[in-house]
Design a protein around this motif. Structure first.
Motif, mmCIF file in Angstrom:
data_model
loop_
_atom_site.group_PDB
_atom_site.id
_atom_site.type_symbol
_atom_site.label_atom_id
_atom_site.label_comp_id
_atom_site.label_asym_id
_atom_site.label_seq_id
_atom_site.Cartn_x
_atom_site.Cartn_y
_atom_site.Cartn_z
ATOM 1 N N THR A 1 0.834 -1.204 0.000
ATOM 2 C CA THR A 1 0.000 0.000 0.000
ATOM 3 C C THR A 1 0.872 1.258 0.000
ATOM 4 N N GLY A 2 0.227 2.383 -0.325
ATOM 5 C CA GLY A 2 0.898 3.672 -0.306
ATOM 6 C C GLY A 2 0.001 4.696 0.345
ATOM 7 N N ALA A 3 0.582 5.603 1.109
ATOM 8 C CA ALA A 3 -0.200 6.617 1.812
ATOM 9 C C ALA A 3 0.714 7.714 2.327
ATOM 10 N N SER A 4 0.094 8.857 2.659
ATOM 11 C CA SER A 4 0.906 10.032 3.006
ATOM 12 C C SER A 4 1.236 10.161 4.491
ATOM 13 N N THR B 1 0.014 7.076 -2.658
ATOM 14 C CA THR B 1 -1.356 6.568 -2.725
ATOM 15 C C THR B 1 -1.382 5.066 -3.030
ATOM 16 N N THR B 2 -2.588 4.503 -2.931
ATOM 17 C CA THR B 2 -2.821 3.087 -3.218
ATOM 18 C C THR B 2 -3.827 3.006 -4.367
ATOM 19 N N PRO B 3 -3.540 2.164 -5.391
ATOM 20 C CA PRO B 3 -4.468 2.067 -6.517
ATOM 21 C C PRO B 3 -5.807 1.427 -6.123
ATOM 22 N N ALA B 4 -6.854 1.827 -6.844
ATOM 23 C CA ALA B 4 -8.211 1.351 -6.551
ATOM 24 C C ALA B 4 -8.303 -0.175 -6.552
#
Ligand code: AMP
Ligand code: ZN
Ligand code: FE
Ligand code: FE
Length: 280
Positions: free
Chosen positions: A247-250, A265-268
């Motif tokens: 996952t990706g996040a700020s 961010t995280t892709p849909a």
């Protein structure tokens, strides 16, 4: 490159913990950035879920409920993100309440120690965190800044509030694998937060990660502004070998940190797999 509309920011903090803005304001900014949705992951509290859900709906973005837990694993202090759990199931919800009350005790003690050398009082700190349900060092930092003792939160963390400082007080221990199990037992999904960020101490070992995977860990937050790039290849290899989702996040905290909303961010498609585990 992924378009914003296909992306989610899965890690944000509001003023219900140590962020500086409201859940509704986060939802508005998520809409302005053109992101599809966001998760609110305040430390030890779900007090912002209702406001976030309502604001997300009115702004046409998707809201994913979450929480961030501080845990202990050998010499490492991993942070865990728990998404979509049912707060009506006692186990995890009861632990969150314990952690919130320990935060009060711990913050008072840090302030008491500091007050021997600095003009800080518990009353002043409380003025700086009227909205919080999860007081922490960032609120004490804000008071030190107001008093002119420190320049900003970062400098306060590097000096008086550092874990090696004589004013530091430990928080309640929560074993990481136990926390993962509790998130899963409450119907949620567990993701290991920022595993390559220096402030969490030593990097998790393969054996430790295996223990968390056995406990039910689903994902690992490898795209995070504070992850050290040089530590990532090994963690990507481990994520792949254990079948973990990335996952990706700020880790957005409003003005409390330099992390920008939507910075990672995280892709849909990944989020769809996440929410499929708690919606049905
Ligand atoms: P605590 O929960 O009281 O142990 O404080 C840890 C929190 O402080 C984490 O949520 C971090 O995001 C935040 N934090 C840690 N280092 C810094 C920093 N240098 N500047 C601002 N916030 C920080
Ligand atoms: Zn925080
Ligand atoms: Fe964290
Ligand atoms: Fe965080």
């Amino acid at each position: 490159m992924t378009h914003n509309r296909d992306s989610y920011d899965l890690h944000t903090h509001s003023h219900f913990s140590d962020g500086t803005i409201s859940p509704a304001e986060i939802a508005r900014q998520v809409r302005d950035l053109g992101l599809r949705g966001f998760a609110l992951t305040d430390h030890d509290t779900i007090a912002g879920w209702g406001e976030a859900a309502a604001a997300a709906q009115s702004h046409g973005v998707e809201f994913i409920p979450g929480v961030e837990l501080t845990t202990t694993l050998g010499g490492v202090s991993p942070h865990l993100l728990g998404y979509g759990f049912d707060p009506g199931i006692a186990g995890l919800a009861d632990r969150l309440a314990e952690f919130r009350s320990d935060r009060q005790v711990r913050a008072r003690e840090i302030v008491r120690l500091l007050s021997a050398d600095y003009p800080i009082t518990w009353e002043l700190v409380q003025k700086n965190c009227a909205d919080t349900e999860a007081i922490g060092r960032p609120h004490i930092a804000d008071t030190l800044v107001t008093l002119g003792v420190c320049r900003d939160r970062t400098q306060a963390f590097q000096t008086l509030l550092h874990q090696n400082s004589k004013y530091y007080v430990r928080s309640l221990e929560f074993h990481t694998a136990t926390a993962v199990r509790m998130i899963c037992e409450s119907g949620g999904v567990a993701v290991l937060a920022h595993p390559a960020a220096a402030r969490t101490g030593r990097v998790i070992s393969e054996a430790q990660l295996a223990e968390l995977v056995a406990a039910g860990l689903w994902g690992i937050e490898l795209r995070h502004p504070e992850n050290k790039p040089e530590l990532l290849p090994e963690l990507y290899r481990l994520a792949d070998s254990f079948g973990l989702q990335v996952t990706g996040a700020s880790d957005f905290h409003g003005a409390g940190k330099t992390n920008r909303l939507g910075q990672e961010t995280t892709p849909a498609a990944t989020v769809a797999q996440l929410t499929a585990r708690f919606r049905g």
